[in-house]
Design an enzyme around this catalytic site. Structure first.
Site, mmCIF file in Angstrom:
data_model
loop_
_atom_site.group_PDB
_atom_site.id
_atom_site.type_symbol
_atom_site.label_atom_id
_atom_site.label_comp_id
_atom_site.label_asym_id
_atom_site.label_seq_id
_atom_site.Cartn_x
_atom_site.Cartn_y
_atom_site.Cartn_z
ATOM 1 N NE ARG A 34 -3.777 -2.458 1.864
ATOM 2 C CZ ARG A 34 -4.661 -2.807 1.145
ATOM 3 N NH1 ARG A 34 -4.854 -2.000 0.159
ATOM 4 N NH2 ARG A 34 -4.893 -4.133 0.944
ATOM 5 C CG ASP A 35 1.634 5.387 -2.391
ATOM 6 O OD1 ASP A 35 2.135 5.515 -3.541
ATOM 7 O OD2 ASP A 35 1.669 6.497 -1.516
ATOM 8 C CB ILE A 36 3.712 5.745 2.632
ATOM 9 C CG1 ILE A 36 3.649 5.900 4.126
ATOM 10 C CG2 ILE A 36 4.176 7.167 2.030
ATOM 11 C CD1 ILE A 36 5.158 5.900 4.770
ATOM 12 C CG ASN A 93 4.128 8.949 -12.246
ATOM 13 O OD1 ASN A 93 3.396 9.254 -13.189
ATOM 14 N ND2 ASN A 93 3.925 9.039 -10.970
ATOM 15 C CD GLU A 101 7.414 11.780 -5.099
ATOM 16 O OE1 GLU A 101 7.442 11.132 -4.148
ATOM 17 O OE2 GLU A 101 6.211 12.560 -5.370
ATOM 18 C CB VAL A 102 10.426 5.729 -6.012
ATOM 19 C CG1 VAL A 102 11.085 4.558 -5.143
ATOM 20 C CG2 VAL A 102 9.916 6.382 -4.574
ATOM 21 C CG HIS A 106 6.503 2.855 -8.380
ATOM 22 N ND1 HIS A 106 7.655 3.218 -8.804
ATOM 23 C CD2 HIS A 106 5.751 3.599 -8.546
ATOM 24 C CE1 HIS A 106 7.796 4.585 -8.789
ATOM 25 N NE2 HIS A 106 6.497 4.883 -8.718
ATOM 26 C CG HIS A 108 1.223 5.070 -8.808
ATOM 27 N ND1 HIS A 108 1.391 5.545 -7.579
ATOM 28 C CD2 HIS A 108 2.337 5.476 -9.507
ATOM 29 C CE1 HIS A 108 2.564 6.165 -7.606
ATOM 30 N NE2 HIS A 108 3.030 6.178 -8.632
HETATM 31 P P1 5GP Z 1 6.430 7.921 -8.251
HETATM 32 O O1 5GP Z 1 6.049 9.706 -8.097
HETATM 33 O O2 5GP Z 1 7.580 7.694 -8.163
HETATM 34 O O3 5GP Z 1 5.478 7.318 -9.245
HETATM 35 O O4 5GP Z 1 5.472 7.572 -6.804
HETATM 36 C C1 5GP Z 1 6.251 7.096 -5.781
HETATM 37 C C2 5GP Z 1 5.133 6.665 -4.862
HETATM 38 O O5 5GP Z 1 5.916 6.053 -3.737
HETATM 39 C C3 5GP Z 1 4.223 7.819 -4.029
HETATM 40 O O6 5GP Z 1 2.942 7.706 -4.353
HETATM 41 C C4 5GP Z 1 4.639 7.637 -2.528
HETATM 42 O O7 5GP Z 1 3.598 8.071 -1.879
HETATM 43 C C5 5GP Z 1 5.198 6.454 -2.450
HETATM 44 N N1 5GP Z 1 6.259 6.171 -1.308
HETATM 45 C C6 5GP Z 1 7.151 6.922 -1.127
HETATM 46 N N2 5GP Z 1 7.929 6.485 -0.289
HETATM 47 C C7 5GP Z 1 7.137 5.431 0.605
HETATM 48 C C8 5GP Z 1 7.417 4.465 1.521
HETATM 49 O O8 5GP Z 1 8.214 4.622 2.090
HETATM 50 N N3 5GP Z 1 6.284 3.352 1.689
HETATM 51 C C9 5GP Z 1 5.381 3.300 0.860
HETATM 52 N N4 5GP Z 1 4.665 2.523 1.109
HETATM 53 N N5 5GP Z 1 5.233 4.323 -0.236
HETATM 54 C C10 5GP Z 1 5.981 5.206 -0.311
#
Ligand code: 5GP
Length: 121
Positions: A34-36, A93, A101-102, A106, A108
């Site tokens: 689950r997303d945080i 993304n 961001e990460v 992944h 979503h």
């Molecule tokens: P991006 O912008 O890379 O597509 O999305 C990264 C997602 O990772 C964001 O929706 C953010 O809330 C989620 N996220 C970031 N850090 C953590 C974490 O430590 N744990 C979890 N479960 N989700 C995270």
């Protein structure tokens, strides 16, 4: 094409068990959790355990077992979260313009209510 993978990213830390996560499904090659900061009633992140930076990295370089496992896990999440009947949205993304961001590939998986317009700036 090779992609530079950063082992310090937060999903790599989750995969190494260095920080906790709320696991939905785990298999040999994939993890759904689950997303945080959920953006919908259901907001799950599905990742391969392999070191892939973006969706195109995974598409180009994942082995058949990893790819099959990933999509089977995707189907299992849709089923177990009850998302098939009403539907859902999938976002991946990638890179700077995708506002990723990460830097670990992944999906979503978002659902539980109507999502609204696909893009907002
Ligand atoms: P991006 O912008 O890379 O597509 O999305 C990264 C997602 O990772 C964001 O929706 C953010 O809330 C989620 N996220 C970031 N850090 C953590 C974490 O430590 N744990 C979890 N479960 N989700 C995270």
């Amino acid at each position: 094409m090779t992609y530079a993978y950063d082992d310090t990213n937060i999903f790599a830390m989750i995969l190494r068990g260095e920080i906790p996560n709320s696991t939905v499904v785990e298999t040999d090659h994939s993890l759904a959790f689950r997303d945080i900061h959920p953006q919908a009633p259901v907001h799950i992140l599905l990742i391969p355990k392999g070191k892939y930076v973006t969706i195109d990295d995974f598409a180009a370089n994942a082995g058949p077992e990893e790819a099959a496992d990933f999509w089977a896990t995707f189907a299992s999440v849709i089923e177990s979260e009850g998302l098939r009947e009403k539907g859902f949205r999938v976002i991946s993304n990638a890179g700077e313009h995708g506002l990723q961001e990460v830097p670990h590939f992944h999906l979503h998986i978002l659902g539980g209510h109507a999502m609204g317009p696909i893009l907002a700036r």
